[in-house]
Scaffold this motif. Structure first.
Motif, PDB file in Angstrom:
ATOM      1  N   UNK A 263       1.064  -1.211  -0.054  1.00 23.74           N
ATOM      2  CA  UNK A 263       0.144   0.197  -0.150  1.00 23.74           C
ATOM      3  C   UNK A 263       1.000   1.141  -0.099  1.00 23.74           C
ATOM      4  N   UNK A 264       1.749   1.008   0.729  1.00 24.45           N
ATOM      5  CA  UNK A 264       2.811   2.612   0.870  1.00 24.45           C
ATOM      6  C   UNK A 264       3.491   2.747  -0.466  1.00 24.45           C
ATOM      7  N   UNK A 265       4.058   1.677  -1.061  1.00 25.03           N
ATOM      8  CA  UNK A 265       4.776   1.965  -2.366  1.00 25.03           C
ATOM      9  C   UNK A 265       3.724   2.090  -3.418  1.00 25.03           C
ATOM     10  N   UNK A 266       2.464   1.528  -3.493  1.00 22.84           N
ATOM     11  CA  UNK A 266       1.483   1.782  -4.614  1.00 22.84           C
ATOM     12  C   UNK A 266       1.211   3.369  -4.440  1.00 22.84           C
ATOM     13  N   UNK A 267       0.836   3.922  -3.100  1.00 21.04           N
ATOM     14  CA  UNK A 267       0.331   5.196  -2.877  1.00 21.04           C
ATOM     15  C   UNK A 267       1.448   6.157  -3.114  1.00 21.04           C
ATOM     16  N   UNK A 268       2.765   5.996  -2.967  1.00 22.83           N
ATOM     17  CA  UNK A 268       3.853   6.740  -3.426  1.00 22.83           C
ATOM     18  C   UNK A 268       4.045   6.752  -4.996  1.00 22.83           C
TER      19      UNK A 268
ATOM     20  N   UNK B  92       5.654  -0.820  -9.506  1.00 17.92           N
ATOM     21  CA  UNK B  92       6.015  -0.043  -8.735  1.00 17.92           C
ATOM     22  C   UNK B  92       7.489   0.280  -9.045  1.00 17.92           C
ATOM     23  N   UNK B  93       8.366  -0.226  -9.723  1.00 17.86           N
ATOM     24  CA  UNK B  93       9.640   0.131  -9.921  1.00 17.86           C
ATOM     25  C   UNK B  93      10.494  -0.234  -8.874  1.00 17.86           C
ATOM     26  N   UNK B  94      10.162  -1.272  -8.028  1.00 16.50           N
ATOM     27  CA  UNK B  94      10.798  -1.660  -6.934  1.00 16.50           C
ATOM     28  C   UNK B  94      11.356  -3.219  -6.933  1.00 16.50           C
ATOM     29  N   UNK B  95      12.318  -3.895  -6.518  1.00 18.02           N
ATOM     30  CA  UNK B  95      12.616  -5.294  -6.422  1.00 18.02           C
ATOM     31  C   UNK B  95      11.520  -5.689  -5.585  1.00 18.02           C
ATOM     32  N   UNK B  96      11.203  -6.932  -5.669  1.00 18.35           N
ATOM     33  CA  UNK B  96      10.184  -7.751  -4.954  1.00 18.35           C
ATOM     34  C   UNK B  96      10.739  -7.694  -3.298  1.00 18.35           C
ATOM     35  N   UNK B  97      11.830  -8.051  -3.253  1.00 19.23           N
ATOM     36  CA  UNK B  97      12.377  -8.221  -1.685  1.00 19.23           C
ATOM     37  C   UNK B  97      11.962  -6.916  -0.630  1.00 19.23           C
TER      38      UNK B  97
END
Length: 71
Positions: A12-17, A58-63
């Motif tokens: 949720x944090x990364x999605x909203x960002x 989201x442009x992040x690694x899954x970890x």
């Protein structure tokens, strides 16, 4: 904290960002919006493959979804 809750909060944090709605993220991942909602609420137990699908738009690694946020 339970791992499912941690993943949900991070998602949720990364999605909203990223400025994405649950529906937009689900579309990008090829998942249903209710599934994304379930992951965010900690009631779904996503596989590592699903974590990778969620992280990519989201442009992040899954970890990063598994790491507690800094305090």
């Amino acid at each position: 904290m339970a791992i499912r809750k941690l993943v949900g909060r991070n998602l949720k944090r990364f999605r909203e960002a990223a400025g994405l709605s649950q529906e937009a993220l689900a579309f990008e991942c090829g998942l249903h919006r209710t599934y994304v909602s379930g992951v965010e609420r900690g009631v779904r137990n996503p596989t590592v493959e699903v974590l990778e699908k969620l992280a990519e738009p989201l442009g992040i690694p899954a970890w990063r979804l598994l790491v507690p946020p800094p305090r």
